[in-house]
Design a protein around this motif. Sequence first.
Motif, short mmCIF file in Angstrom:
data_model
loop_
_atom_site.label_atom_id
_atom_site.label_comp_id
_atom_site.label_asym_id
_atom_site.label_seq_id
_atom_site.Cartn_x
_atom_site.Cartn_y
_atom_site.Cartn_z
N GLU A 107 18.85 -84.44 56.34
CA GLU A 107 19.22 -85.74 56.88
C GLU A 107 17.96 -86.32 57.53
O GLU A 107 16.97 -85.62 57.73
CB GLU A 107 20.33 -85.57 57.91
CG GLU A 107 19.95 -84.59 59.01
CD GLU A 107 21.08 -84.36 60.02
OE1 GLU A 107 20.80 -83.70 61.01
OE2 GLU A 107 22.20 -84.82 59.79
N SER A 108 18.02 -87.60 57.86
CA SER A 108 16.80 -88.20 58.41
C SER A 108 16.99 -88.50 59.90
O SER A 108 16.84 -89.61 60.34
CB SER A 108 16.47 -89.48 57.66
OG SER A 108 17.63 -90.29 57.62
N SER A 109 17.32 -87.46 60.63
CA SER A 109 17.64 -87.70 62.04
C SER A 109 16.81 -86.86 62.99
O SER A 109 17.23 -86.53 64.08
CB SER A 109 19.11 -87.41 62.28
OG SER A 109 19.34 -86.03 62.09
N LYS A 110 15.62 -86.47 62.52
CA LYS A 110 14.76 -85.67 63.37
C LYS A 110 14.40 -86.42 64.65
O LYS A 110 14.16 -87.62 64.63
CB LYS A 110 13.50 -85.35 62.56
CG LYS A 110 12.48 -84.52 63.27
CD LYS A 110 11.43 -84.08 62.28
CE LYS A 110 10.05 -84.21 62.87
NZ LYS A 110 9.04 -83.59 62.03
N ARG A 111 14.41 -85.69 65.77
CA ARG A 111 14.03 -86.30 67.04
C ARG A 111 12.91 -85.49 67.64
O ARG A 111 12.99 -84.26 67.68
CB ARG A 111 15.20 -86.25 68.02
CG ARG A 111 16.02 -87.54 68.07
CD ARG A 111 17.15 -87.37 69.06
NE ARG A 111 18.29 -86.69 68.48
CZ ARG A 111 19.35 -86.28 69.19
NH1 ARG A 111 19.39 -86.47 70.49
NH2 ARG A 111 20.36 -85.68 68.60
N ILE A 146 14.08 -81.93 68.01
CA ILE A 146 15.28 -81.47 67.32
C ILE A 146 15.07 -81.71 65.82
O ILE A 146 14.91 -82.85 65.40
CB ILE A 146 16.53 -82.23 67.80
CG1 ILE A 146 16.69 -82.06 69.32
CG2 ILE A 146 17.77 -81.73 67.06
CD1 ILE A 146 17.82 -82.86 69.92
N PRO A 147 15.01 -80.65 65.02
CA PRO A 147 14.73 -80.84 63.59
C PRO A 147 15.91 -81.45 62.84
O PRO A 147 17.05 -81.36 63.30
CB PRO A 147 14.47 -79.41 63.11
CG PRO A 147 15.26 -78.55 64.03
CD PRO A 147 15.26 -79.24 65.37
N TRP A 162 21.67 -80.08 54.90
CA TRP A 162 23.06 -79.67 54.65
C TRP A 162 23.24 -79.31 53.18
O TRP A 162 22.69 -79.96 52.30
CB TRP A 162 24.02 -80.80 55.02
CG TRP A 162 23.94 -81.20 56.46
CD1 TRP A 162 23.34 -82.31 56.97
CD2 TRP A 162 24.49 -80.50 57.59
NE1 TRP A 162 23.46 -82.34 58.34
CE2 TRP A 162 24.17 -81.23 58.74
CE3 TRP A 162 25.22 -79.31 57.72
CZ2 TRP A 162 24.55 -80.84 60.03
CZ3 TRP A 162 25.60 -78.91 58.99
CH2 TRP A 162 25.27 -79.67 60.13
N PRO A 163 24.02 -78.27 52.90
CA PRO A 163 24.24 -77.88 51.50
C PRO A 163 25.16 -78.85 50.76
O PRO A 163 26.16 -79.29 51.32
CB PRO A 163 24.90 -76.51 51.62
CG PRO A 163 25.52 -76.49 52.96
CD PRO A 163 24.73 -77.41 53.84
N GLU A 164 24.77 -79.18 49.54
CA GLU A 164 25.63 -79.99 48.69
C GLU A 164 25.73 -79.34 47.34
O GLU A 164 24.73 -78.94 46.75
CB GLU A 164 25.06 -81.42 48.56
CG GLU A 164 25.46 -82.25 49.75
CD GLU A 164 24.95 -83.68 49.70
OE1 GLU A 164 24.77 -84.19 48.57
OE2 GLU A 164 24.74 -84.25 50.78
#
Length: 405
Positions: free
Chosen positions: A155-159, A393-394, A398-400
């Motif tokens: 996902e593109s939610s790295k902080r 926070i990396p 997620w598995p798909e």
Amino acid sequence: MLSTIIYRSHISDEVPLKTLAKLAVEANKVNESHNVTGILLFNGTHFFQLLEGPEDAVLAIYDGICRDPRHHNLVELMRDYAPARRFGNVGMELFDLREYDQAKVLQAVLDKGTSKYQLTYDDRALQFLRVFAEATERENYFEIPPGDAWEFIAESSKRSLKEAVAATDDYSFVFQPIIDPLSRQVVSLEAVMQPASGVSSSEYLAQLPREERYEVDLKSKKLAFALAKKLGIDGLTLSINLLPMSLVVVPEAVDFLLQEIHANGLVPEQIVVEVTENGAIARADEFAAAIRKLKASGISLAIDDFGAGSAGLLLLAQFQPDKIKIDRNIIHDVHKSGPKQAIVQAILKCCSSLQITVIAEGVTKPEEWMWLESAGVCHFQGALFAAPELNGIPAVAWPEKVEAW
Ligand code: CA
Ligand code: CA
């Protein structure tokens, strides 16, 4: 030295059953040239093979078997040494269990054994053989698809923090999520001390003088909580690591944690303290008192690296944590190892009876994750999903499921 390897595997779909006899003849030629003997059982779906011979030869043949595309889901059940061959009469006989009456099959297999070796079921190898022939363990044969059956999409939610919050130049913290992959949930975020010198946190602490070690360990959590606040962990659970003795040796250790938790806008119910098995037993009464205080304040407890130390089961008997994290060495290649699978299943059964949540840590391969999910593990940590991130926070991969599977 006479060595024995036993494995079980699943026949590949594309192998016609009528070619099996030919396959056995081919294999026999190779085995014979290596002085390897044994027995090969087939039940229509699974193979069970016992290989016996000089250690190097057995290992060389086994290596080739592991790479053979005609079977998959290969699990090594036993690796041992014996004084004499159990099945040395013939090369490697293929034994199709379906051709025998259930009541007579075991005797028929035993009749193939060498008379010199006392074929009694006291022998571990023959116990394995009996269990396979009688199919009593079949519910534990978890068949998992190949590793590429799943894709892991980040996902593109790295902080991450641009500027450091550091109160010290000696260390900072990395954060790594613990996740439930199938429900796509981050269960907790683990903060691990990252010494500036590049060594691991345990090496860093171990090299400090004893009188400083526990103090530094405990007080470092001030920075972990401050970083968590800066990163904005919202409703997430934060896991921190402590040497068991830090809770015993440092006066008012639990009060210090509570004070720092509150100072950073967190609540105790949001915090999990991970302790390793090692050293916890040394001053058991004082440690138990500290744990009571932790629990009474609302903080949860996890046993870290479970299975790597020496006191895991005793710790479980004395007081029960909320979570246990199965050590990465047990998780590594669990899909290929019968002993590791048996250990994980026993831990799961025990923890289910005690209502303890099980986390698998150090997961790096899709096959490990798939096997563990099949066995009933729901919570995972490891580079397969997210590597630790310094001061941040990396993003989670997620598995798909890939369509073709
Ligand atoms: Ca940990
Ligand atoms: Ca750990």
